[in-house]
Write a protein that holds these residues in place. Structure first.
Motif, mmCIF file in Angstrom:
data_model
loop_
_atom_site.group_PDB
_atom_site.id
_atom_site.type_symbol
_atom_site.label_atom_id
_atom_site.label_comp_id
_atom_site.label_asym_id
_atom_site.label_seq_id
_atom_site.Cartn_x
_atom_site.Cartn_y
_atom_site.Cartn_z
ATOM 1 N N UNK A 104 60.866 -10.945 -57.093
ATOM 2 C CA UNK A 104 59.629 -11.665 -56.800
ATOM 3 C C UNK A 104 59.133 -12.217 -58.124
ATOM 4 N N UNK A 105 59.162 -13.522 -58.254
ATOM 5 C CA UNK A 105 58.819 -14.173 -59.519
ATOM 6 C C UNK A 105 57.311 -14.301 -59.659
ATOM 7 N N UNK A 106 56.787 -13.836 -60.796
ATOM 8 C CA UNK A 106 55.349 -13.912 -61.071
ATOM 9 C C UNK A 106 55.157 -14.525 -62.453
ATOM 10 N N UNK A 141 59.306 -7.414 -67.369
ATOM 11 C CA UNK A 141 58.382 -8.377 -67.978
ATOM 12 C C UNK A 141 59.041 -9.001 -69.194
ATOM 13 N N UNK A 142 59.011 -10.321 -69.248
ATOM 14 C CA UNK A 142 59.517 -11.025 -70.422
ATOM 15 C C UNK A 142 58.416 -11.912 -71.000
ATOM 16 N N UNK A 143 58.521 -12.199 -72.295
ATOM 17 C CA UNK A 143 57.555 -13.076 -72.960
ATOM 18 C C UNK A 143 58.207 -13.628 -74.221
ATOM 19 N N UNK A 144 58.063 -14.908 -74.439
ATOM 20 C CA UNK A 144 58.608 -15.537 -75.634
ATOM 21 C C UNK A 144 57.494 -16.256 -76.387
ATOM 22 N N UNK A 145 57.290 -15.850 -77.625
ATOM 23 C CA UNK A 145 56.229 -16.431 -78.468
ATOM 24 C C UNK A 145 54.886 -16.414 -77.736
ATOM 25 N N UNK A 185 58.417 -10.844 -64.179
ATOM 26 C CA UNK A 185 57.146 -11.397 -64.666
ATOM 27 C C UNK A 185 57.370 -12.058 -66.023
ATOM 28 N N UNK A 186 56.862 -13.282 -66.149
ATOM 29 C CA UNK A 186 56.883 -13.922 -67.466
ATOM 30 C C UNK A 186 55.443 -14.172 -67.919
ATOM 31 N N UNK A 187 55.145 -13.722 -69.119
ATOM 32 C CA UNK A 187 53.832 -13.942 -69.716
ATOM 33 C C UNK A 187 53.859 -15.241 -70.521
ATOM 34 N N UNK A 188 52.967 -16.157 -70.204
ATOM 35 C CA UNK A 188 52.925 -17.422 -70.927
ATOM 36 C C UNK A 188 54.214 -18.203 -70.796
#
Length: 230
Positions: A169-171, A208-212, A141-144
């Protein structure tokens, strides 16, 4: 209390120009707005926080009108509500209406500068997957996801890892229609689910990953009075 706001300068401009004015700075409460309106209630169209001080004949944007309406109807806006309207209003929000990242936008991020950033994160994700006995199915999962550059680099760097792509499963969690379109092009050929929140994520192993991302979310502001926080 008016933080970072030159009240005398505002008064002078209101009285001199006899026109609408938007001022930049921090309005801390509804009383500040009302007190400033009393200076020239028929001429002061709105006092809204912004980047710069403007005076003269100004067309107030729709987003500013929404902010003004909320303040006049309900009193002071919390910092979180102010940020929410400015950034994610479904029609006029900054991230909804604009393409904020890259040469056409207002800022850039590490994935847009070097592919190594995403490739290294991709290899870290593979290591985490291996450390957890390579689950047959897991959510990535990538946030933003922005322009999809980070995830494109991650997928490219991990494509040779046996069974990894078959297991994930990419979300993508995204609210911006324009960015969703860009992400589809960047990740062409790789299936992805697109959601606007995390409440409906599958109940399975998840990375879950998220960058900036978190620095762009609305935040609550707290003020200590006497012996308690408000």
């Amino acid at each position: 209390m008016l933080e970072g706001l030159n009240v005398n300068l505002i008064k002078e401009n209101i009285l001199k120009t006899n026109k609408n004015i938007i001022v930049g700075g921090g309005l801390s409460n509804y009383d500040d707005l009302i007190n400033l309106k009393k200076i020239s209630s028929s001429n002061l169209e709105g006092v809204i926080a912004g980047k710069s001080f403007y005076s003269g004949n100004i067309e107030i944007t729709k987003a500013l009108k929404i902010l003004k309406k909320n303040i006049l109807q309900h009193g002071a806006l919390s910092l979180a509500d102010f940020m929410h309207i400015c950034l994610t209003h479904p029609i006029h929000g900054y991230y909804i209406k604009h393409e904020p990242i890259g040469t056409k936008g207002d800022f850039t991020t590490s994935p847009e500068i070097s592919q190594m950033f995403g490739e290294l994160i991709g290899l870290w994700i593979v290591q985490v997957w291996m450390d957890h006995q390579k689950p047959e199915k897991f959510s990535l999962v990538e946030l933003g996801p922005g322009k999809g550059t980070l995830m494109a680099d991650i997928l490219r760097a991990t494509r040779m890892i046996t069974d990894f792509h078959n297991s994930l499963e990419l979300i993508l969690i995204e609210i911006s229609p324009s960015l969703k379109s860009i992400q589809k092009r960047a990740l062409k050929g790789f299936p992805a689910q697109r959601k606007t929140g995390i409440k409906t994520l599958p109940k399975q192993p998840t990375i879950i990953i998220a960058n900036e991302f978190f620095d762009a979310l609305p935040i609550n502001q707290f003020q200590r009075k006497s012996d308690k926080w408000m």
